[in-house]
Design an enzyme around this catalytic site. Structure first.
Site, PDB file in Angstrom:
ATOM      1  CG  ASP A 152     -33.227 -18.657  13.593  1.00  6.33           C
ATOM      2  OD1 ASP A 152     -33.820 -17.659  13.146  1.00  6.33           O
ATOM      3  OD2 ASP A 152     -33.619 -19.281  14.591  1.00  6.33           O
TER       4      ASP A 152
ATOM      5  CE  LYS B 226     -33.987 -16.109  21.010  1.00  9.69           C
ATOM      6  NZ  LYS B 226     -33.296 -16.699  19.839  1.00  9.69           N
TER       7      LYS B 226
END
Length: 499
Positions: A237, A202
């Site tokens: 997550d 990312k």
């Protein structure tokens, strides 16, 4: 093809372009003979027809996807590297029950921003008494700096957040603060509160962290800040989303994130995990993180998928994610429109440079265009012009909506088949654990929340695969922002103090 259209929801994290919404349903254009079509439309029609055929997800295709997902899950549980699915052990052996009490924090690091959150829990009677949250942007130089610089920056922000603690947030004098750490990067987890960073993704290129325990890195940084806090749970997550939803509903067994990326996790019996050795679970259960974005068995792919994959940063990988997640749906549509523009004069004689630019067209644009029910598809025309620079006739706009719908329909139905694959695997290995009683799949992510057609296609596929009787017990519900509170709840569940 006709379908019910929901008005666009209020949007925060997944903004939609403006659209004109008329309550009367529009008549959708389907692939048909060239009679009555303009020359430009007729020239583009074969491209649409082939796209629809290549993206088709009839029941046999969905059954294959569900069966293959279940098979790959078992292979991944048997041995590391046994299938495309990593089936990562979370070491979360106990889930929130509602009995949790006290002040707990959560840190959510998954991109260029991170969030810090605190919640005061009051047990069964009061549940969540209060919650506060702040978001912090990570400067570019920190994303390319050293490990110590990154974690010092995070710990400093966390320390500043702690200084504002007050009001309903109360920490007993004899306790240290505890936090859950949601870390959405590739990690080799070794326990509930430790994990080795495999690599940064990312856009991060922080030196000195890969191969190190990220919990130790954070704990050391908090120590340097003089912050009396420890990490009691390291989770991703999706796992945090399951925990957050389970706190309110004991029937939650699966969690799925459908946003920019996608993933799924579920509650598994430790007896069904051959590769899990020398690990005792007090509950006999644990959460398994499937990393299902890597699934690839039998997916209905088009030439546009293959071309997009070939120029991606990870060719041949994450194919399920590339067909169902928000990062890619808009780009697939853009590639189809480029081919239509090259093969016909559907959008005029000039192809704007913006249309040729990868990822110009976003999935929020696709959602907005699908929700335009006006007779002249005015919002579709506005989006095409504003985003890509294309002029369009009504025929062209109708065809664009068909392309959007075809790509979104395939994505939603494949995601639904993936969910059924997980439920099928759970039921086959532990009869009666899922089917025949209420079972909840907690969903989060901007794509699921703000794309009503995609959501409907997903639910339709689940119903088709399971049948009306079994599917009536499977509840697919939105768990908004469950990962933040979920990490704090797992910190509470794994607290070193008794509740």
């Amino acid at each position: 093809m006709s379908f019910a259209v929901n008005p666009p929801p209020a949007v925060r994290h997944f903004p939609l372009s403006r659209s004109t919404v008329v309550r009367s349903p529009r008549v959708s254009m389907v692939a048909r003979s060239n009679t009555g079509l303009s020359v430009s439309t007729a020239a583009a029609l074969p491209i649409l027809t082939k796209l629809q055929n290549d993206c088709a997800t009839p029941l046999p295709v969905l059954r294959h996807i569900a069966d293959a997902m279940a098979t790959d899950m078992r292979a991944g549980l048997a041995v590391d590297g046994g299938s495309d699915l990593k089936m990562i052990l979370s070491y979360v052996d106990s889930l929130p029950t509602g009995n949790e009490r006290g002040l707990f924090y959560a840190l959510d690091l998954g991109g260029t921003n991170f969030r810090v959150l605190r919640t005061q829990l009051g047990g069964k009677d009061e549940r969540v008494i209060d919650t506060e949250c702040e978001q912090v942007s990570i400067p570019q130089d920190i994303m390319f700096g050293t490990s110590e610089e990154l974690f010092d920056f995070i710990a400093s922000a966390l320390a500043n957040f702690v200084k504002k603690e007050g009001g309903k947030f109360v920490l007993p004098n004899d306790r240290s603060r505890e936090t859950g750490f949601t870390f959405s990067f590739p990690v080799k987890q070794t326990s509930i509160d430790s994990g080795i960073l495999i690599k940064w993704t990312k856009g991060f290129a922080v030196s000195g962290t890969p191969g190190k325990d990220i919990v130790a890195c954070l704990n050391e940084a908090m120590g340097r800040q003089g912050l009396n806090m420890r990490v009691s749970a390291l989770v991703n997550d999706t796992v945090a989303t399951l925990a957050g939803a389970r706190y309110w509903d004991d029937d939650v067994m699966v969690a799925v994130i459908l946003g920019t990326g996608t993933n799924a996790c579920y509650v598994e019996s430790v007896d069904a995990i051959p590769k899990l050795k020398n690990h005792k679970s007090s509950s006999g259960k644990t959460i398994v993180n499937t990393e299902w974005g890597a699934f690839s068995n039998g997916l209905p792919l088009t030439e546009f998928d293959r071309d997009m994959d070939a120029v991606s940063i990870n060719p041949g990988e994450q194919l399920f994610e590339k067909t169902i997640s928000g990062m890619y749906l808009g780009e697939i549509v853009r590639r189809v429109l480029v081919k239509m523009a090259e093969a016909s004069s559907l959008f005029g004689n000039h192809i704007p440079e913006r249309l040729r630019t990868p990822f110009t067209l976003g999935t929020p644009n696709i959602s907005s265009m699908q929700q335009d029910t006006s007779d002249d598809l005015q919002a579709v025309g506005s989006i095409l012009y504003e985003v890509t620079g294309m002029e369009s006739t009504l025929d062209a706009r109708k065809m664009v909506v068909e392309v959007c719908d075809t790509v979104a329909k395939r994505g939603g139905r494949l995601a639904g088949a993936g969910i059924v694959g997980i439920l099928k695997k759970m039921e086959e290995d532990s009869t009666g654990i899922v089917f025949g009683k209420r079972t909840v799949v907690a969903m989060d992510g901007g794509l699921y929340e703000h794309h009503p057609q995609y959501k409907r296609y997903l639910k339709d596929a689940v119903k088709e695969l399971l049948g009306p009787e079994i599917s009536s017990d499977v509840v697919i519900e939105h768990s908004k922002d469950g990962s933040g509170i979920g990490a704090a709840l797992l910190a509470a569940t794994n607290s070193i103090y008794e509740h």
